[in-house]
Motif scaffolding. Structure first.
Motif, PDB file in Angstrom:
ATOM      1  N   THR A  44       0.803  -1.213   0.000  1.00  0.00           N
ATOM      2  CA  THR A  44       0.000   0.000   0.000  1.00  0.00           C
ATOM      3  C   THR A  44       0.842   1.273   0.000  1.00  0.00           C
ATOM      4  OG1 THR A  44      -1.706   1.192   1.272  1.00  0.00           O
ATOM      5  CG2 THR A  44      -0.119  -0.086   2.531  1.00  0.00           C
ATOM      6  N   ARG A  46      -0.208   3.592   1.892  1.00  0.00           N
ATOM      7  CA  ARG A  46      -0.481   4.053   3.254  1.00  0.00           C
ATOM      8  C   ARG A  46       0.725   3.861   4.174  1.00  0.00           C
ATOM      9  NH1 ARG A  46      -5.449   6.794   3.893  1.00  0.00           N
ATOM     10  NH2 ARG A  46      -7.056   5.757   2.646  1.00  0.00           N
ATOM     11  N   PRO A  48       2.519   2.945   7.912  1.00  0.00           N
ATOM     12  CA  PRO A  48       2.252   1.847   8.848  1.00  0.00           C
ATOM     13  C   PRO A  48       1.137   2.121   9.839  1.00  0.00           C
ATOM     14  CG  PRO A  48       4.607   2.104   8.562  1.00  0.00           C
ATOM     15  CD  PRO A  48       3.957   3.258   7.846  1.00  0.00           C
ATOM     16  N   TYR A  50      -1.651   3.228   9.530  1.00  0.00           N
ATOM     17  CA  TYR A  50      -2.971   2.915   8.990  1.00  0.00           C
ATOM     18  C   TYR A  50      -3.245   1.415   8.990  1.00  0.00           C
ATOM     19  CZ  TYR A  50      -6.927   3.123   5.709  1.00  0.00           C
ATOM     20  OH  TYR A  50      -8.154   3.011   5.112  1.00  0.00           O
ATOM     21  N   ILE A  51      -2.192   0.606   9.067  1.00  0.00           N
ATOM     22  CA  ILE A  51      -2.317  -0.836   8.878  1.00  0.00           C
ATOM     23  C   ILE A  51      -2.961  -1.526  10.071  1.00  0.00           C
ATOM     24  CG2 ILE A  51      -1.026  -2.968   8.411  1.00  0.00           C
ATOM     25  CD1 ILE A  51      -1.121  -0.941   6.111  1.00  0.00           C
ATOM     26  N   ALA A  64       3.784  -6.063   6.086  1.00  0.00           N
ATOM     27  CA  ALA A  64       3.096  -5.193   5.136  1.00  0.00           C
ATOM     28  C   ALA A  64       4.127  -4.307   4.445  1.00  0.00           C
ATOM     29  CB  ALA A  64       2.047  -4.330   5.832  1.00  0.00           C
ATOM     30  N   CYS A  66       4.604  -0.844   3.010  1.00  0.00           N
ATOM     31  CA  CYS A  66       3.914   0.437   3.214  1.00  0.00           C
ATOM     32  C   CYS A  66       4.608   1.577   2.467  1.00  0.00           C
ATOM     33  CB  CYS A  66       3.872   0.769   4.708  1.00  0.00           C
ATOM     34  SG  CYS A  66       2.954  -0.420   5.710  1.00  0.00           S
ATOM     35  N   SER A  67       3.913   2.684   2.381  1.00  0.00           N
ATOM     36  CA  SER A  67       4.480   3.935   1.831  1.00  0.00           C
ATOM     37  C   SER A  67       5.074   3.730   0.440  1.00  0.00           C
ATOM     38  CB  SER A  67       5.538   4.498   2.799  1.00  0.00           C
ATOM     39  OG  SER A  67       4.990   4.672   4.086  1.00  0.00           O
ATOM     40  N   TYR A  73       6.723  -3.255   7.368  1.00  0.00           N
ATOM     41  CA  TYR A  73       6.110  -3.134   8.691  1.00  0.00           C
ATOM     42  C   TYR A  73       5.711  -4.514   9.187  1.00  0.00           C
ATOM     43  CZ  TYR A  73       2.754  -1.393  12.227  1.00  0.00           C
ATOM     44  OH  TYR A  73       2.064  -1.123  13.384  1.00  0.00           O
ATOM     45  N   LYS A 195       6.658  -0.362  -5.086  1.00  0.00           N
ATOM     46  CA  LYS A 195       6.010  -1.502  -4.462  1.00  0.00           C
ATOM     47  C   LYS A 195       6.634  -2.807  -4.960  1.00  0.00           C
ATOM     48  CE  LYS A 195       1.431   0.480  -3.496  1.00  0.00           C
ATOM     49  NZ  LYS A 195      -0.032   0.307  -3.671  1.00  0.00           N
TER      50      LYS A 195
END
Length: 267
Positions: A44, A46, A48, A50-51, A64, A66-67, A73, A195
């Motif tokens: 995502t 988003r 961390p 937000y996770i 995850a 992130c960013s 994360y 990503k």
């Protein structure tokens, strides 16, 4: 065919419905995939912070991305285990170049813990209430004593696609430029941060090949990992560029497009 070993999914517009909710059907599909031995990785833009709520709602644990790939994360202990930051010098130089190419831009920085923004940055991120902090001037933005995960540039005049093109022309090679559908919002990371790069490195550590990965996404910042994965799906509600670039499509996020594919793969 054998089950995929890893499910990589974007959040907004992909796994989540409007308003950030997740359907019971999608939760069941994710749990069935995990029970069958697959790992689920959230990929995502988003940060961390937000996770955590998503993890509680879905039961997803593990790592995850992130960013937009800048951070990894670890969900259970709520720990950032790696971060590829944008240097302050680069952020300032890129902002100067962009301001010359697109007058009227406002700038903010994402630190991973909060967003700090200067007066010209008019965009407010409702889900980040309590994590947004103003500074008195653009010059004050460069006095931060914390790492910069992403530089954000917002325009009320230019669409995001136009901002990406302007950024590539003005500062190509200085940083990584993309957008995730936010109106007039450009997202800027350290050069090489995507990503796909983060997901590929994570999979290499686990001995998982691209052919064993199924991925889902909807926006241009998802194209890198949708193309890297052995099997990538564009959501039915995806950006036109994503629908054109990705051969496989599922239905929209509102119609549980991710769940429908996972049900076919794991039942």
């Amino acid at each position: 065919m054998p089950h995929p070993r890893l499910i990589a999914t974007d959040l907004d517009g992909t796994l989540l419905r409007r308003g950030g909710s997740i359907s019971p059907r999608t939760v069941r599909a994710l749990r069935a995939a995990v029970d069958a031995g697959a790992e689920v990785v959230i990929v995502t833009a988003r940060p961390p912070r937000y996770i955590d709520a998503v993890a509680v709602a879905t039961g997803v644990t593990g790592i995850a991305v992130c960013s937009n790939g800048a951070q990894l994360y670890d969900i259970a202990p709520r720990t950032v285990i790696s971060s590829r930051d944008l240097s302050l010098l680069t952020a300032r130089r890129v902002a100067t170049m962009l301001a010359e190419s697109a007058p009227g831009l406002g700038f903010a920085v994402e630190t991973g813990h909060q967003i700090r923004y200067e007066p010209a940055y008019q965009l407010r991120h409702g889900e980040h209430l309590g994590a947004e902090s103003p500074v008195a001037s653009l010059a004050d933005l460069w006095l931060l004593d914390t790492p910069i995960v992403k530089l954000l540039a917002h325009s009320t005049r230019f669409e995001a696609e136009a901002l990406v093109a302007l950024a590539e022309q003005a500062a190509g090679g200085e940083a990584q430029f993309t957008h995730s559908g936010g109106r007039g919002l450009l997202e800027i990371s350290a050069a090489g941060v995507t990503k796909a790069a983060a997901l590929a490195a994570l999979c290499a550590e686990r001995g998982i090949s691209a052919s064993e990965v199924v991925a889902f996404g909807d926006m241009p910042n998802d194209l890198s990992f949708l193309g890297w994965a052995g099997t990538g799906y564009a959501m039915g509600n995806a950006h036109p560029d994503v629908l054109a670039a990705v051969a496989r499509h599922t239905v929209t996020n509102e119609e549980d497009g991710v769940a429908r594919v996972l049900e076919q793969l794991f039942t």
